[in-house]
Write a protein that holds these residues in place. Structure first.
Motif, mmCIF file in Angstrom:
data_model
loop_
_atom_site.group_PDB
_atom_site.id
_atom_site.type_symbol
_atom_site.label_atom_id
_atom_site.label_comp_id
_atom_site.label_asym_id
_atom_site.label_seq_id
_atom_site.Cartn_x
_atom_site.Cartn_y
_atom_site.Cartn_z
ATOM 1 N N ASP A 3 -3.671 -13.715 15.391
ATOM 2 C CA ASP A 3 -3.476 -14.275 14.060
ATOM 3 C C ASP A 3 -2.950 -13.239 13.069
ATOM 4 O OD1 ASP A 3 -6.469 -16.179 14.581
ATOM 5 O OD2 ASP A 3 -4.378 -16.805 14.869
ATOM 6 N N ALA A 4 -2.509 -12.102 13.563
ATOM 7 C CA ALA A 4 -2.056 -11.024 12.680
ATOM 8 C C ALA A 4 -0.780 -11.425 11.959
ATOM 9 C CB ALA A 4 -1.811 -9.754 13.481
ATOM 10 N N ALA A 5 -0.629 -10.869 10.767
ATOM 11 C CA ALA A 5 0.605 -11.076 10.024
ATOM 12 C C ALA A 5 1.767 -10.422 10.767
ATOM 13 C CB ALA A 5 0.478 -10.476 8.628
ATOM 14 N N TYR A 192 2.246 -2.613 13.659
ATOM 15 C CA TYR A 192 0.847 -2.623 13.253
ATOM 16 C C TYR A 192 0.240 -1.226 13.189
ATOM 17 C CZ TYR A 192 1.278 -7.610 14.024
ATOM 18 O OH TYR A 192 1.687 -8.918 13.971
ATOM 19 N N GLY A 193 1.026 -0.192 13.486
ATOM 20 C CA GLY A 193 0.549 1.176 13.340
ATOM 21 C C GLY A 193 -0.674 1.472 14.185
ATOM 22 N N ARG A 194 -1.583 2.269 13.644
ATOM 23 C CA ARG A 194 -2.794 2.667 14.368
ATOM 24 C C ARG A 194 -3.898 1.619 14.255
ATOM 25 N NH1 ARG A 194 -3.011 9.131 12.650
ATOM 26 N NH2 ARG A 194 -0.732 9.386 12.596
ATOM 27 N N GLN A 195 -3.708 0.655 13.392
ATOM 28 C CA GLN A 195 -4.686 -0.416 13.189
ATOM 29 C C GLN A 195 -6.034 0.141 12.752
ATOM 30 O OE1 GLN A 195 -4.266 -2.860 16.880
ATOM 31 N NE2 GLN A 195 -2.330 -1.737 16.987
ATOM 32 N N GLU A 196 -5.980 1.098 11.831
ATOM 33 C CA GLU A 196 -7.176 1.731 11.293
ATOM 34 C C GLU A 196 -7.320 1.409 9.805
ATOM 35 O OE1 GLU A 196 -7.465 5.494 14.406
ATOM 36 O OE2 GLU A 196 -6.701 5.859 12.385
ATOM 37 N N THR A 197 -8.555 1.459 9.338
ATOM 38 C CA THR A 197 -8.871 0.943 8.007
ATOM 39 C C THR A 197 -8.192 1.700 6.871
ATOM 40 O OG1 THR A 197 -10.875 2.317 8.022
ATOM 41 C CG2 THR A 197 -11.112 0.021 8.721
ATOM 42 N N TRP A 198 -7.834 2.944 7.065
ATOM 43 C CA TRP A 198 -7.247 3.741 5.989
ATOM 44 C C TRP A 198 -5.767 3.430 5.770
ATOM 45 C CZ3 TRP A 198 -3.113 6.900 7.122
ATOM 46 C CH2 TRP A 198 -2.891 7.176 8.481
ATOM 47 N N GLU A 199 -5.145 2.748 6.733
ATOM 48 C CA GLU A 199 -3.703 2.521 6.656
ATOM 49 C C GLU A 199 -3.341 1.385 5.701
ATOM 50 O OE1 GLU A 199 -1.435 3.323 10.666
ATOM 51 O OE2 GLU A 199 -3.191 2.089 11.073
ATOM 52 N N ASP A 200 -2.130 1.437 5.201
ATOM 53 C CA ASP A 200 -1.540 0.345 4.426
ATOM 54 C C ASP A 200 -0.932 -0.632 5.432
ATOM 55 O OD1 ASP A 200 -0.266 -1.349 2.709
ATOM 56 O OD2 ASP A 200 1.118 0.135 1.885
ATOM 57 N N SER A 201 -1.713 -1.656 5.822
ATOM 58 C CA SER A 201 -1.298 -2.585 6.866
ATOM 59 C C SER A 201 -1.445 -4.025 6.378
ATOM 60 C CB SER A 201 -2.173 -2.395 8.115
ATOM 61 O OG SER A 201 -1.993 -1.130 8.693
ATOM 62 N N PRO A 202 -0.784 -4.971 7.054
ATOM 63 C CA PRO A 202 -0.994 -6.379 6.708
ATOM 64 C C PRO A 202 -2.488 -6.722 6.731
ATOM 65 C CG PRO A 202 0.812 -6.159 8.257
ATOM 66 C CD PRO A 202 0.180 -4.803 8.147
ATOM 67 N N VAL A 203 -2.932 -7.466 5.749
ATOM 68 C CA VAL A 203 -4.370 -7.670 5.570
ATOM 69 C C VAL A 203 -5.013 -8.430 6.713
ATOM 70 C CG1 VAL A 203 -4.281 -7.527 3.061
ATOM 71 C CG2 VAL A 203 -3.934 -9.739 4.177
#
Length: 232
Positions: A3-5, A192-203
């Motif tokens: 369900d990821a953006a 989706y990068g590293r998929q870690e909480t500190w990143e600027d990623s799709p919510v």
């Protein structure tokens, strides 16, 4: 992740324009990194006091660890004394997993020896290295005194051998050791990068705490390439 953006969908022409704009910033980043590396090479150095480490042939001097080369790159592996393999540091295991014999061979072509130091007993270090199938020279600093002490581990240090002396030229820690983690740098190229909480990623992307995914089912992830034995 189902369900990821997802990134927006555009035509090939629009995509190429956006990619070209990002490429300008990537080149600026590369050039800034080159300038930083140039400044790093101009750091002064500081002499190391005589110190020994324990290796396969017993105690040897820090100078001996160079194996005749001019430069030495040392990773300090965090060690849990007396612990089973699956309880050893997942971060240090991740860092070391990419340092193959081929990588060390390329470093050697530039007169650099790569080695691992750890404060654990040498017999335990050797058993872990062999379990993981690594060939990197490991040394115990358990009796080396404060000259080679680090936090708990995870530091990367550089030394230069000149004349009869050994000098420390550089050290880094935390995110400074990401040069040893191509996994992270490759993930940074993905949507989706590293998929870690500190990143600027799709919510709507599932995010984990930094480094939490380096351990799976009780083991550092790399250990599952060496065994299928489950742990509690």
């Amino acid at each position: 992740m189902k369900d990821a953006a997802t990134p927006g969908v555009v035509s090939r022409e629009e995509w190429e324009r956006a990619r070209a704009d990002l490429l300008v910033r990537e080149k600026e980043h590369t050039h800034a990194g080159d300038a930083l590396a140039a400044a790093r090479r101009r750091l002064p150095m500081t002499p190391m006091e005589p110190v020994t480490v324990a290796g396969a042939s017993g105690p040897v001097t820090l100078r001996d660890v160079f194996e005749g080369r001019r430069m030495l790159l040392v990773y300090h592996f965090m060690w849990n004394r007396g612990a089973a393999h699956h309880k050893q540091c997942e971060g240090c295991t991740h860092s070391q997993a990419a340092m193959t014999a081929a990588v060390s061979a390329y470093l050697a072509e530039r007169d650099v020896t790569y080695a691992v130091f750890s404060s654990g007993p040498f017999e335990e270090l050797l058993a872990y290295r062999d379990f993981m199938g690594w060939g990197t020279p490991w040394y115990s600093t358990a009796d080396s005194g404060p000259a080679l002490a680090t936090r708990d581990g995870g530091d990367l240090r550089c030394y230069l051998r000149t004349g009869d002396g050994v000098f420390q030229t550089y050290e880094t820690k935390w995110r400074g050791i990401e040069a040893m983690l191509p996994t992270l740098q490759l993930l940074d190229l993905t949507p989706y990068g590293r998929q870690e909480t500190w990143e600027d990623s799709p919510v709507t992307v599932q995010l984990d705490e930094a480094g939490s995914w380096w351990r799976r089912d009780g083991r550092p992830v790399a250990q599952w390439t060496r065994t299928d034995k489950s742990v509690e």
